[in-house]
Write an enzyme that holds these catalytic residues in place. Sequence first.
Site, PDB file in Angstrom:
ATOM      1  N   ASN A 116       0.873  -1.177   0.000  1.00 29.70           N
ATOM      2  CA  ASN A 116       0.000   0.000   0.000  1.00 29.70           C
ATOM      3  C   ASN A 116       0.912   1.229   0.000  1.00 29.70           C
ATOM      4  O   ASN A 116       2.133   1.099  -0.160  1.00 29.70           O
ATOM      5  CB  ASN A 116      -0.993  -0.040   1.171  1.00 29.70           C
ATOM      6  CG  ASN A 116      -0.286   0.030   2.527  1.00 29.70           C
ATOM      7  OD1 ASN A 116       0.884   0.403   2.617  1.00 29.70           O
ATOM      8  ND2 ASN A 116      -0.984  -0.333   3.583  1.00 29.70           N
TER       9      ASN A 116
ATOM     10  N   ASP B  16      -6.049  -7.960   2.433  1.00 28.76           N
ATOM     11  CA  ASP B  16      -5.909  -9.423   2.362  1.00 28.76           C
ATOM     12  C   ASP B  16      -6.843  -9.989   1.291  1.00 28.76           C
ATOM     13  O   ASP B  16      -6.462 -10.888   0.525  1.00 28.76           O
ATOM     14  CB  ASP B  16      -6.224 -10.060   3.720  1.00 28.76           C
ATOM     15  CG  ASP B  16      -5.271  -9.566   4.794  1.00 28.76           C
ATOM     16  OD1 ASP B  16      -4.112  -9.249   4.451  1.00 28.76           O
ATOM     17  OD2 ASP B  16      -5.683  -9.478   5.963  1.00 28.76           O
TER      18      ASP B  16
HETATM   19  O1  RIB Z   1      -5.030  -7.402   7.633  1.00 32.14           O
HETATM   20  C1  RIB Z   1      -5.933  -7.550   8.685  1.00 32.14           C
HETATM   21  C2  RIB Z   1      -5.341  -8.408   9.760  1.00 32.14           C
HETATM   22  O2  RIB Z   1      -4.245  -7.735  10.332  1.00 32.14           O
HETATM   23  C3  RIB Z   1      -6.277  -8.707  10.900  1.00 32.14           C
HETATM   24  O3  RIB Z   1      -7.039  -9.868  10.695  1.00 32.14           O
HETATM   25  C4  RIB Z   1      -5.352  -8.769  12.098  1.00 32.14           C
HETATM   26  O4  RIB Z   1      -5.283 -10.022  12.691  1.00 32.14           O
HETATM   27  C5  RIB Z   1      -3.991  -8.279  11.608  1.00 32.14           C
HETATM   28  O5  RIB Z   1      -3.125  -9.318  11.424  1.00 32.14           O
END
Ligand code: RIB
Length: 311
Positions: A185, A253
């Site tokens: 990012n 994610d």
């Molecule tokens: O990217 C989000 C994640 O970052 C969350 O689920 C938290 O656990 C951290 O690892």
Amino acid sequence: MGVLVIGSIHADFYVKTWKFPSPGETVKGSSFFVLTGGKGANQAVGCARLGVPSYLVSAVGGDDLGRMVLRDVQSKGVDVSYVHVDPGTHTGVAFIVLNESTGENLIVVAPGADDSLRPEHVERALTDLQGRVRVLLTQLEVPLDTVYYALRRCKELGLTTILNPAPARKLDLGILEYVDFLTPNRVEATQLSGVDATSFEGALRAAERLTELGPRVVVLTLGSDGALLVTRGSAKHVPAFRVRVVDTVGAGDAFNAGLAVAIYEGMDIERAVLFANAVAALKITRVGAQSVPDRREVEEFLASRGELREL
Ligand code: RIB
């Protein structure tokens, strides 16, 4: 064949509030719940939800939280045979304050067993899975020597490698030679390139600089502004889809899972970024880092936005 995901797994302790506290201030929250999270587990679940066999190499503590998150991730279709249990520590946890008025979040992680993931755990998985995985997806919530080992070994074995350099950490830049797709990012791109990626122009320059360090493709995610897709000699802006924001936790994610699946399936890179944008857009309409849409939902969403034929 499938995608190999190497990274963290956490219990995410959520508190919802209408206002972030200032330092020293106490504010009243509206609800509390615990969900499975961790960037590695979130990305592995994302790949499975999108229909691709997904193998997670990770570590939990020998505690109830570890058993809970493992069961949960397994029930979402991820192969957890390569998750190491370290009885000497606690499962990684994230404390997340979710602002209901904006969908923004504050996160603090106590890594616990994340720090127990060693190169030998990676090697064991690679020895077993050789010939059964063709894409590696990894991040920076586990020890860097483990990440470096995974990238080098997977390149050696002919896998396509994707590094999501999150959260921002100082890296040995030589490792970028082993990365095919880099997905920072703005903050991470600034940290890695030394070029301030706050503005659009800056982001473009940072991504160009990063392509000079090894990766074939840099996909710089810009939040609600979409993503910049940069290779040596070309650059393209892929705008984000407009949706109602409920929870941005895990948006990156979901994007990375979408991108990994698209690459695994051989989509051309511009379409892959469009697909990843759709996965991230649907995720942020739902609470929880693993509330990733399934394949049918993504395809219906793209069709509703007039994008189906392109895919
Ligand atoms: O990217 C989000 C994640 O970052 C969350 O689920 C938290 O656990 C951290 O690892």
